[in-house]
Write an enzyme that holds these catalytic residues in place. Structure first.
Site, mmCIF file in Angstrom:
data_model
loop_
_atom_site.group_PDB
_atom_site.id
_atom_site.type_symbol
_atom_site.label_atom_id
_atom_site.label_comp_id
_atom_site.label_asym_id
_atom_site.label_seq_id
_atom_site.Cartn_x
_atom_site.Cartn_y
_atom_site.Cartn_z
ATOM 1 N N HIS A 350 0.845 -1.258 0.071
ATOM 2 C CA HIS A 350 -0.074 0.132 0.028
ATOM 3 C C HIS A 350 0.968 1.229 -0.097
ATOM 4 O O HIS A 350 0.309 2.322 0.383
ATOM 5 C CB HIS A 350 -0.744 0.090 1.111
ATOM 6 C CG HIS A 350 -1.945 -1.040 1.393
ATOM 7 N ND1 HIS A 350 -3.148 -1.084 0.812
ATOM 8 C CD2 HIS A 350 -2.016 -2.317 1.644
ATOM 9 C CE1 HIS A 350 -3.811 -1.969 0.967
ATOM 10 N NE2 HIS A 350 -3.067 -2.901 1.609
ATOM 11 N N LYS A 536 -8.463 13.733 4.621
ATOM 12 C CA LYS A 536 -7.713 12.424 4.605
ATOM 13 C C LYS A 536 -6.625 12.762 5.736
ATOM 14 O O LYS A 536 -6.386 13.779 6.527
ATOM 15 C CB LYS A 536 -6.935 12.413 3.177
ATOM 16 C CG LYS A 536 -6.488 13.633 2.718
ATOM 17 C CD LYS A 536 -5.841 13.717 1.272
ATOM 18 C CE LYS A 536 -7.042 13.633 0.168
ATOM 19 N NZ LYS A 536 -6.691 12.432 -0.650
ATOM 20 N N ARG A 537 -5.729 11.680 5.914
ATOM 21 C CA ARG A 537 -4.854 12.025 6.760
ATOM 22 C C ARG A 537 -3.780 13.163 6.380
ATOM 23 O O ARG A 537 -3.734 13.561 5.212
ATOM 24 C CB ARG A 537 -3.696 10.612 6.891
ATOM 25 C CG ARG A 537 -4.356 9.487 7.612
ATOM 26 C CD ARG A 537 -4.347 10.147 9.142
ATOM 27 N NE ARG A 537 -3.251 9.775 10.004
ATOM 28 C CZ ARG A 537 -2.844 9.274 10.936
ATOM 29 N NH1 ARG A 537 -3.876 8.729 11.489
ATOM 30 N NH2 ARG A 537 -1.799 9.234 11.441
ATOM 31 N N LYS A 542 0.406 14.573 0.465
ATOM 32 C CA LYS A 542 -1.074 14.673 0.148
ATOM 33 C C LYS A 542 -1.238 16.128 -0.041
ATOM 34 O O LYS A 542 -2.306 16.604 -0.821
ATOM 35 C CB LYS A 542 -1.994 14.285 1.323
ATOM 36 C CG LYS A 542 -1.915 12.505 1.233
ATOM 37 C CD LYS A 542 -2.818 12.188 2.522
ATOM 38 C CE LYS A 542 -2.606 10.885 2.833
ATOM 39 N NZ LYS A 542 -3.286 9.946 1.773
ATOM 40 N N THR A 643 -9.120 6.315 -1.683
ATOM 41 C CA THR A 643 -10.224 5.709 -1.782
ATOM 42 C C THR A 643 -11.356 6.816 -1.527
ATOM 43 O O THR A 643 -12.245 6.518 -1.837
ATOM 44 C CB THR A 643 -10.197 4.572 -0.672
ATOM 45 O OG1 THR A 643 -10.003 4.945 0.448
ATOM 46 C CG2 THR A 643 -9.799 3.219 -1.329
ATOM 47 N N LYS A 647 -15.189 7.668 -3.047
ATOM 48 C CA LYS A 647 -16.443 7.904 -2.267
ATOM 49 C C LYS A 647 -16.914 9.208 -2.522
ATOM 50 O O LYS A 647 -18.142 9.530 -2.847
ATOM 51 C CB LYS A 647 -15.864 8.006 -0.762
ATOM 52 C CG LYS A 647 -15.491 6.708 -0.214
ATOM 53 C CD LYS A 647 -15.012 6.740 1.086
ATOM 54 C CE LYS A 647 -13.982 5.303 1.423
ATOM 55 N NZ LYS A 647 -12.999 5.460 2.334
HETATM 56 C C1 26Y Z 1 4.919 1.161 9.232
HETATM 57 C C2 26Y Z 1 3.807 2.063 9.890
HETATM 58 C C3 26Y Z 1 4.446 3.418 10.159
HETATM 59 C C4 26Y Z 1 2.511 2.097 8.577
HETATM 60 C C5 26Y Z 1 1.426 1.993 9.231
HETATM 61 C C6 26Y Z 1 0.335 2.371 8.397
HETATM 62 C C7 26Y Z 1 2.773 2.478 7.586
HETATM 63 C C8 26Y Z 1 1.873 2.762 6.653
HETATM 64 C C9 26Y Z 1 0.544 2.532 7.007
HETATM 65 C C10 26Y Z 1 -0.728 2.730 6.135
HETATM 66 C C11 26Y Z 1 -0.529 3.015 4.920
HETATM 67 C C12 26Y Z 1 -1.934 3.485 4.375
HETATM 68 O O1 26Y Z 1 -2.826 3.289 4.849
HETATM 69 N N1 26Y Z 1 -1.639 3.401 2.897
HETATM 70 C C13 26Y Z 1 -2.980 4.011 2.076
HETATM 71 O O2 26Y Z 1 -3.647 2.451 1.756
HETATM 72 C C14 26Y Z 1 -4.720 2.935 0.972
HETATM 73 C C15 26Y Z 1 -5.320 1.603 0.722
HETATM 74 O O3 26Y Z 1 -4.847 1.084 -0.130
HETATM 75 C C16 26Y Z 1 -4.477 3.844 -0.364
HETATM 76 O O4 26Y Z 1 -5.812 3.983 -0.846
HETATM 77 C C17 26Y Z 1 -3.790 5.038 0.245
HETATM 78 O O5 26Y Z 1 -3.238 5.603 -1.143
HETATM 79 C C18 26Y Z 1 -2.378 4.489 0.994
HETATM 80 O O6 26Y Z 1 -1.597 5.637 1.210
#
Ligand code: 26Y
Length: 795
Positions: A350, A536-537, A542, A643, A647
């Site tokens: 992701h 969003k975050r 972003k 995503t 929406k």
């Molecule tokens: C390793 C840790 C710090 C960590 C924890 C959570 C690293 C990443 C994440 C979460 C990542 C995340 O949410 N990525 C998002 O996933 C979505 C679903 O695929 C995408 O639509 C989005 O672009 C992406 O940033």
């Protein structure tokens, strides 16, 4: 239905000694949660029996995060009893919406990846596919955000207090997890065996959340593990009078499932996070293997009957854990265990942001999980040897799982899974061509794409009942069952009455949001203004900062160049991870702009800025249906998919975006005339960064940029950070806001002009709604089902 209302009355009588007339809202809430849960558990019983009988293949979806969102409305909706329950309650003097408000949002996730996992559980259940989710029962979910003087503050989210009524405790399925200690090889009469010594046992207690599907008999389960000390407290220490020490170990054990890591940006090697990861993967794997063995009396056919899906690398310890169980507990040889393992796992990536890719230092990792470390190390040795044997000119610096004393979890997942996928076409291409190009060379065909999708039943059906009802009457197709049929709406593109009706519904949703804004911020917003939304975050990539810069530009033009723009309300909502200083500075900047504009009667006629605190699923459900403009303005190449963009489109907002992530697919679906695209492409970003990006050159060479940034500095009053952020943009600007600014401005102007042509805007909005079918999670999960998992519906 009759039995449902009877059950509610009975519950109130038995549990509280109350008739419904005397019940409080809290009691009604509790009764509804429990009765709904039990009804689903009963359906689950029949579903699981059918599944067991059919001996079908199943999917286990492993994720550190599930951003479930409120459950009660979703469950009543899916069971098809929402309106009856509403009537029943109103006959008895209660308002169902107020009961819904009592339920806390189970915030067991940070953002996109967590919400995706929940959308997929919902969609797969609605389609009757057998899937079980596994995660952690965090006592505290994502923090509650409060904005104080423009700065984010974090408060604990004690969601279980009222959220616990949805859970079922399964005391019969507790599991023990082993940390620390040592392993020894020991020759026994059965051959060489691994013996664990001096380890610290922790108990994993299972809690199940029922996942309902829309108009179906299927009920799946999200199993959440809670940590508990083995044996409560240490008797030996207690007897020695070391009372405080004797409870310490209990506290340490329970800390594992205490809280969700509130970060999705930076992989700081934290010991507790390794423990969380191993805790829930080991518990889940032990349970999966045990159930499988019970059903088939062998594990030889595991890969035929089971797929374990890994949601990013966070659950990657599943892989060595399966190897461990097969070898140490079921006496498989390495080769046989490996053969099973690599046919069982599939992995979704992701993110390509280097700082979010998980790595663990060997020094930290090995003492906590000695046996697991040995297994990873052996996987790596064999992988490196295999690379040399096949003679490919491979770069082990890049591909080795352990490198410079760091364990690279993505590499472990790629080597050990039969499938690796990205989450949008562009993202998957970047994985193949760039991030993991060497792996793609030695594993042709392993890398694929599944573009993300969203649970449209929640994001349209439930969040926007007004639009849903209208489309239902107009289209006479059940688009809630099958979103692809929403394309029938295209027939009405030239029908002005339809365009007007859509506009009226949008207005209703804007009025509702305006009320929420008034109540929560005190700000009065004009519902005739353009609702321009970025939710969003908070991340630099972003580029909420680019959005803010545009607002500053408008402010300057209104104030000094007599600009009279069409009124706009800029709406932001975003949490920053707690250690991310720049993200918090961006929130402060946005809040300062909001305040300054509000104090200026000349300017606030035209523009307003609203920052809504505590972004969460239930707030997104309020904002999205009211949006006119969907800001998807990440630096190209950085947003894996997005995503929220889907929406918002589904609810008729028009996208203002870069060619990034799934924006590219939205562009292809609606055509260039129904979207506002700006900025550098991902190749152009790469080229520019290779040549060396210097934001100061953009500042010097563009008069609008220069004037905007110079004006920004004049706003600084000592308590704000305008100067600091201006310096940052001119001297660093790592995500190239300045490089894209002029092109962004141009599209913003075009939006303003287009919006005033109400028919044209309405048609564009209609085209967006009509083409959103492909972004249903039903489509996305069907691709997983066919291309990756190879599973069938339970009939
Ligand atoms: C390793 C840790 C710090 C960590 C924890 C959570 C690293 C990443 C994440 C979460 C990542 C995340 O949410 N990525 C998002 O996933 C979505 C679903 O695929 C995408 O639509 C989005 O672009 C992406 O940033």
């Amino acid at each position: 239905m009759d039995s449902f209302t009877k059950a509610i009355k009975r519950y109130l009588e038995k549990r509280f000694g109350n008739s419904i007339e005397d019940a409080s809202e809290r009691q009604i809430y509790q009764a509804l949660m429990v009765i709904t849960r039990d009804k689903l558990a009963e359906k689950r019983y029949h579903y699981i029996n059918k599944l067991k009988e059919s001996e079908q293949k199943r999917v286990y979806y492993m994720s550190m995060e599930f951003l479930v969102g409120k459950t009660l409305r979703n469950n009543l909706y899916n069971l098809g009893i929402e309106s009856e329950v509403k009537n029943f309650l109103s006959e008895n003097g209660f308002v169902l919406d107020k009961i819904y408000d009592i339920e806390p949002d189970p915030g067991l996730g940070n953002g996109g990846l967590g919400r995706l996992a929940s959308c997929y559980m919902d969609a797969l259940t609605s389609q009757e596919y057998p899937i079980t989710g596994f995660s952690i029962l965090y006592e505290f979910g994502i923090f509650k955000q409060v904005i104080s003087n423009g700065w984010q503050q974090e408060f604990p989210d004690n969601w279980l207090d009222l959220g616990k009524y949805g859970l079922i405790y399964r005391s019969d399925e507790e599991v023990e997890i082993k940390f620390y200690g040592e392993t020894k090889e020991q020759w026994t009469s059965d051959g060489l065996r691994i013996k664990y010594e001096d380890y610290t046992p922790i108990i994993a207690e299972p809690y199940d959340l029922m996942i309902s599907g829309y108009e179906t008999d299927a009920v799946n389960v999200l199993r959440l593990w809670k940590s508990k000390a083995s044996g409560g407290f240490n008797m030996r220490l207690f007897e020695q009078g070391e009372y405080s020490k004797s409870v310490e170990s209990k506290a340490i054990a329970e800390s594992i499932s205490k809280l969700l890591y509130p970060a999705d940006d930076n992989n700081k090697g934290k010991e507790l996070r390794i423990k969380q990861q191993y805790f829930f993967t080991s518990a889940s794997l032990q349970q999966i293997v045990k159930m499988h063995y019970k059903a088939y009396n062998t594990l030889d056919n595991l890969a035929e009957k089971v797929v374990i899906h890994i949601n990013d690398t966070h659950p990657s310890l599943c892989i060595p854990e399966l190897m461990r169980i097969l070898m140490d507990e079921y006496e498989y040889s390495w080769d046989k265990a490996w053969e099973i393992t690599i046919k069982t796992f599939a992995y979704t990536n992701h993110t390509i942001m280097a700082e979010a890719l998980e790595k663990w230092s060997v020094d930290l990792f090995r003492p906590i999980l000695p046996r697991i470390y040995t297994i990873i190390s052996e996987i790596n040795n064999r992988f490196c040897k295999w690379c040399k044997d096949i003679g490919a000119s491979v770069d082990l610096e890049e591909m080795s799982i352990i490198h410079n004393d760091m364990i690279r979890m993505a590499n472990l997942c790629i080597v050990s899974s039969y499938s690796v996928n990205g989450v949008s076409k562009l993202h998957s291409d970047i994985l193949k061509k760039d991030t993991f190009k060497s792996f793609n060379r030695i594993y042709p065909g392993k890398f694929t794409n599944v573009t993300n999708g969203i649970a449209h039943r929640r994001w349209l059906g439930q969040a926007n009942p007004e639009l849903t009802k209208y489309l239902n009457e107009l289209l006479e197709v059940d688009f809630i069952k099958d979103l692809s049929s929403i394309e029938n709406l295209l027939e009405y593109k030239s029908d002005e009455s339809v365009i007007n009706n859509l506009e009226n519904i949008k207005k209703i949703k804007k009025v509702q949001l305006a009320e929420y804004i008034k109540k929560n911020t005190g700000l009065t917003v004009d519902t005739n203004s353009i609702f321009d939304v970025q939710i969003k975050r908070l991340h630099e990539y972003k580029r909420q900062l680019l959005n803010a810069l545009h607002i500053i530009y408008l402010y300057k033009e209104i104030k000094y160049n007599a600009l009279k723009p069409y009124p706009r309300t800029f709406i932001f909502s975003a949490k920053a991870s707690s250690g991310y200083v720049m993200a918090k500075n961006i929130i402060k900047l946005i809040c300062s702009i909001s305040e300054i504009i509000e104090m200026d009667p000349e300017v606030r006629k035209y523009i307003k800025v609203v920052f809504l605190e505590d972004y969460r699923v239930s707030l997104a459900e309020k904002i999205i249906p009211a949006a006119d403009v969907s800001e998807q303005i990440s630096q190209a190449g950085k947003e894996a998919s997005g995503t929220g963009n889907m929406k918002l489109m589904l609810n008729g907002a028009l996208t203002l975006g870069t060619m990034d992530g799934a924006n590219v697919e939205i562009y292809n679906a609606v055509g260039k005339d129904n979207i506002f695209i700006f900025g550098l492409s991902s190749e152009e970003v790469s080229d520019l960064s290779e040549r060396g990006y210097r934001s100061e050159e953009f500042y010097q060479n563009s008069s609008v940029i220069k004037e905007t940034i110079d004006f920004m500095r004049t706003l600084d009053n000592g308590d704000s950070n305008f100067n600091y952020m201006a310096d940052y943009l001119v001297s660093r600007d790592p995500y190239m806001c300045l490089a894209d600014f002029e092109s962004y401005l141009e599209q913003q102007k075009l939006i303003e002009k287009t919006y005033q042509d109400r028919i044209k805007w309405g048609q564009m909005s209609l085209v967006n709604i009509a083409n959103s079918g492909i972004f249903s999670a039903d489509r996305a999960t069907s691709e997983y089902v066919k291309e990756i998992w190879n599973i069938k519906k339970v009939k």
